[in-house]
Design an enzyme around this catalytic site. Structure first.
Site, PDB file in Angstrom:
ATOM      1  N   VAL A   1       0.248  -0.672   0.066  1.00 58.84           N
ATOM      2  CA  VAL A   1       0.175  -0.109  -0.621  1.00 58.84           C
ATOM      3  C   VAL A   1       0.845   1.355   0.152  1.00 58.84           C
ATOM      4  CG1 VAL A   1      -1.765   0.721   1.197  1.00 58.84           C
ATOM      5  CG2 VAL A   1      -1.708  -1.114   0.888  1.00 58.84           C
TER       6      VAL A   1
ATOM      7  N   HIS B   1       8.450  -5.562  20.732  1.00 58.26           N
ATOM      8  CA  HIS B   1       6.976  -5.142  21.354  1.00 58.26           C
ATOM      9  C   HIS B   1       6.744  -3.712  21.394  1.00 58.26           C
ATOM     10  CE1 HIS B   1       6.956  -9.098  24.071  1.00 58.26           C
ATOM     11  NE2 HIS B   1       6.742  -9.610  22.558  1.00 58.26           N
TER      12      HIS B   1
ATOM     13  N   THR C   1      -0.107  -9.109  22.549  1.00 59.61           N
ATOM     14  CA  THR C   1      -0.590  -9.156  20.702  1.00 59.61           C
ATOM     15  C   THR C   1      -2.089  -9.694  21.380  1.00 59.61           C
ATOM     16  OG1 THR C   1       0.948  -9.993  20.389  1.00 59.61           O
ATOM     17  CG2 THR C   1      -1.032 -10.860  19.230  1.00 59.61           C
TER      18      THR C   1
HETATM   19  C1  LIG Z   1      10.906 -13.345  17.154  1.00 58.19           C
HETATM   20  C2  LIG Z   1       9.093 -12.770  17.795  1.00 58.19           C
HETATM   21  C3  LIG Z   1       8.053 -13.103  19.550  1.00 58.19           C
HETATM   22  C4  LIG Z   1       7.500 -12.366  18.994  1.00 58.19           C
HETATM   23  N1  LIG Z   1       6.684 -13.545  20.581  1.00 58.19           N
HETATM   24  C5  LIG Z   1       4.962 -12.932  20.907  1.00 58.19           C
HETATM   25  C6  LIG Z   1       4.449 -13.592  22.098  1.00 58.19           C
HETATM   26  O1  LIG Z   1       4.696 -14.566  22.750  1.00 58.19           O
HETATM   27  N2  LIG Z   1       3.471 -12.556  22.510  1.00 58.19           N
HETATM   28  C7  LIG Z   1       3.413 -11.697  21.577  1.00 58.19           C
HETATM   29  O2  LIG Z   1       2.200 -11.212  22.498  1.00 58.19           O
HETATM   30  N3  LIG Z   1       3.715 -10.904  20.517  1.00 58.19           N
HETATM   31  C8  LIG Z   1       4.997 -11.537  20.211  1.00 58.19           C
HETATM   32  N4  LIG Z   1       5.373 -11.017  19.426  1.00 58.19           N
HETATM   33  C9  LIG Z   1       5.117  -9.331  18.858  1.00 58.19           C
HETATM   34  C10 LIG Z   1       4.043  -9.822  17.235  1.00 58.19           C
HETATM   35  O3  LIG Z   1       4.446 -10.365  16.586  1.00 58.19           O
HETATM   36  C11 LIG Z   1       3.144  -8.848  17.522  1.00 58.19           C
HETATM   37  O4  LIG Z   1       3.334  -7.972  18.867  1.00 58.19           O
HETATM   38  C12 LIG Z   1       2.089  -8.794  16.283  1.00 58.19           C
HETATM   39  O5  LIG Z   1       2.672  -9.417  15.205  1.00 58.19           O
HETATM   40  C13 LIG Z   1       1.300  -6.815  15.534  1.00 58.19           C
HETATM   41  O6  LIG Z   1       0.547  -7.388  14.424  1.00 58.19           O
HETATM   42  P1  LIG Z   1       0.378  -6.156  13.399  1.00 58.19           P
HETATM   43  O7  LIG Z   1      -1.017  -6.586  13.178  1.00 58.19           O
HETATM   44  O8  LIG Z   1       0.243  -4.436  14.752  1.00 58.19           O
HETATM   45  O9  LIG Z   1       1.278  -6.245  13.089  1.00 58.19           O
HETATM   46  P2  LIG Z   1       2.619  -7.649  12.087  1.00 58.19           P
HETATM   47  O10 LIG Z   1       2.061  -8.895  12.483  1.00 58.19           O
HETATM   48  O11 LIG Z   1       3.285  -6.386  11.892  1.00 58.19           O
HETATM   49  O12 LIG Z   1       2.138  -7.251  11.026  1.00 58.19           O
HETATM   50  C14 LIG Z   1       1.254  -6.354  10.179  1.00 58.19           C
HETATM   51  C15 LIG Z   1       1.820  -6.279   8.475  1.00 58.19           C
HETATM   52  O13 LIG Z   1       1.709  -5.569   7.380  1.00 58.19           O
HETATM   53  C16 LIG Z   1       2.614  -5.523   6.588  1.00 58.19           C
HETATM   54  N5  LIG Z   1       3.227  -3.986   5.923  1.00 58.19           N
HETATM   55  C17 LIG Z   1       3.757  -3.027   5.891  1.00 58.19           C
HETATM   56  N6  LIG Z   1       3.286  -1.782   5.525  1.00 58.19           N
HETATM   57  C18 LIG Z   1       2.906  -2.472   4.488  1.00 58.19           C
HETATM   58  C19 LIG Z   1       2.022  -1.792   3.467  1.00 58.19           C
HETATM   59  N7  LIG Z   1       3.029  -0.288   3.125  1.00 58.19           N
HETATM   60  N8  LIG Z   1       1.453  -2.283   2.495  1.00 58.19           N
HETATM   61  C20 LIG Z   1       1.176  -3.794   2.410  1.00 58.19           C
HETATM   62  N9  LIG Z   1       1.576  -4.280   3.607  1.00 58.19           N
HETATM   63  C21 LIG Z   1       1.561  -3.442   4.499  1.00 58.19           C
HETATM   64  C22 LIG Z   1       3.635  -6.132   6.703  1.00 58.19           C
HETATM   65  O14 LIG Z   1       4.408  -6.669   6.261  1.00 58.19           O
HETATM   66  C23 LIG Z   1       2.980  -7.246   8.048  1.00 58.19           C
HETATM   67  O15 LIG Z   1       2.617  -8.702   7.245  1.00 58.19           O
HETATM   68  C24 LIG Z   1       5.951 -11.663  18.561  1.00 58.19           C
HETATM   69  C25 LIG Z   1       7.435 -10.823  18.232  1.00 58.19           C
HETATM   70  C26 LIG Z   1       8.839 -11.151  17.445  1.00 58.19           C
HETATM   71  C27 LIG Z   1       9.314 -10.664  16.132  1.00 58.19           C
END
Ligand SMILES: Cc1cc2nc3c(=O)[nH]c(=O)nc-3n(C[C@H](O)[C@H](O)[C@H](O)COP(=O)(O)OP(=O)(O)OC[C@H]3O[C@@H](n4cnc5c(N)ncnc54)[C@H](O)[C@@H]3O)c2cc1C
Length: 297
Positions: A13, A231, A277
């Protein structure tokens, strides 16, 4: 329903398009061909993580005062303890240990036998503790090093602490410097203050006491670098009123735009001490119900 749903892979996007304070849709780019196109929408939800969502809004000219600000995560203090036979003897016998190891041997692929948590509770315990048992060293230790082959195993113990939200902690965006995708480049300003440092010192002290009660530190308690929790939160925080300290209303709608909704950890407005999360999902469900109601779905 599937006819109304389309998932586009390798599609970025580029911009949320506006007609005044109403969102008309998004401009997307196919990363295989480089072609851009417009997708019209009655409602747009931006959930591209707590850094890239505010970046996309910024790039689209949607710039509430709080956008990118009030960035938080959890400071984390961790350590590894080799469990001591005498100290563990208060909780379990050698026979218990053997039985547990035999049970564990049924699932050798899983190196972590148990994860225990002590939850946050204020004011007595403003921390979240995670204790992970492992029967082998959680990191490589030279053979012959003391405790490198510890019969009672090891625990990784970590304290997660609050980062109290402040306007100054922020991801900011530079219109004059494109990042690798051509979006306004990010700069992160983030600092622990006296308030966090006091809680970090208290947690470290508790971790030392707990570790000594269980055995010997093979990795001393240490504060992980900022950002290690992964986080990151708060950069599009929700708020009860539009007073400049929040980006979204209690239903995740960006203030001033009825049909622009945001999602993800960026919405979390307050300090947290552990995994975000589930909270973000709860916020998203609340917002989604409102969207469905408004669209008459
Ligand atoms: C190694 C690791 C372990 C974790 N363990 C835990 C845990 O045990 N418990 C917990 O609660 N949380 C954990 N987390 C955190 C958890 O992954 C996040 O809280 C969660 O994924 C956040 O969700 P989100 O939808 O905000 O973002 P994300 O899951 O990061 O999703 C964002 C999405 O948007 C897409 N995107 C970005 N910009 C654009 C654009 N311009 N156009 C189109 N698409 C785009 C990205 O590609 C991605 O797919 C962990 C994170 C990591 C990295």
């Amino acid at each position: 329903l599937s006819k109304q749903f389309e998932l586009r892979d390798l599609t970025l996007v580029r911009r949320v398009e506006l007609d005044g304070h109403r969102v008309t849709g998004v401009t997307v780019q196919d990363l295989r061909t480089g072609d851009t196109s417009f997708v019209a929408a009655d409602m747009v939800v931006v959930a591209a993580d707590a850094f890239r969502s505010p970046q996309l809004l910024w790039a689209s000219g949607i710039r509430p005062k709080a956008l990118g600000h009030y960035l938080t995560e959890h400071p984390v203090v961790i350590s590894t303890v080799a469990l001591d036979a005498d100290k563990m003897g208060r909780f379990a016998t050698e026979a218990d240990l053997d039985a547990e190891l035999a049970r564990r041997a049924l699932n050798p692929a899983d190196p972590v036998a148990a994860v225990n948590r002590i939850p946050f509770s204020e004011p007595e315990h403003p921390f979240s503790v995670q204790v992970m048992y492992s029967e082998t060293t959680p990191f490589p230790m030279e053979p012959g090093t003391p405790y490198s082959q510890n019969p009672w195993g090891y625990v990784n113990m970590g304290y997660g602490m609050r980062k109290h939200p402040r306007y100054e902690d922020a991801v900011t965006f530079d219109d004059n410097e494109p990042d690798y995708r051509g979006f306004p480049n990010m700069t992160i300003e983030y600092e622990l203050t006296e308030r966090e440092n006091v809680e970090i010192a208290q947690a470290t002290e508790r971790l030392r006491r707990a570790g000594k009660a269980l055995g010997v530190f093979v990795a001393e308690p240490r504060l992980m670098p900022n950002g290690s929790s992964l986080h990151y939160q708060g950069t599009m925080r929700m708020g009860a009123i539009d007073d400049g300290t929040s980006v979204a209303d209690p239903w995740s709608r960006v203030w001033g735009y009825r049909n622009l909704v945001v999602g993800g950890n960026a919405l979390i407005p307050t300090a947290t001490a552990m995994n975000p999360t589930l909270m973000s999902v709860a916020i998203a469900v609340r917002g989604a119900r409102k969207v469905a109601e408004e669209l008459g779905a």
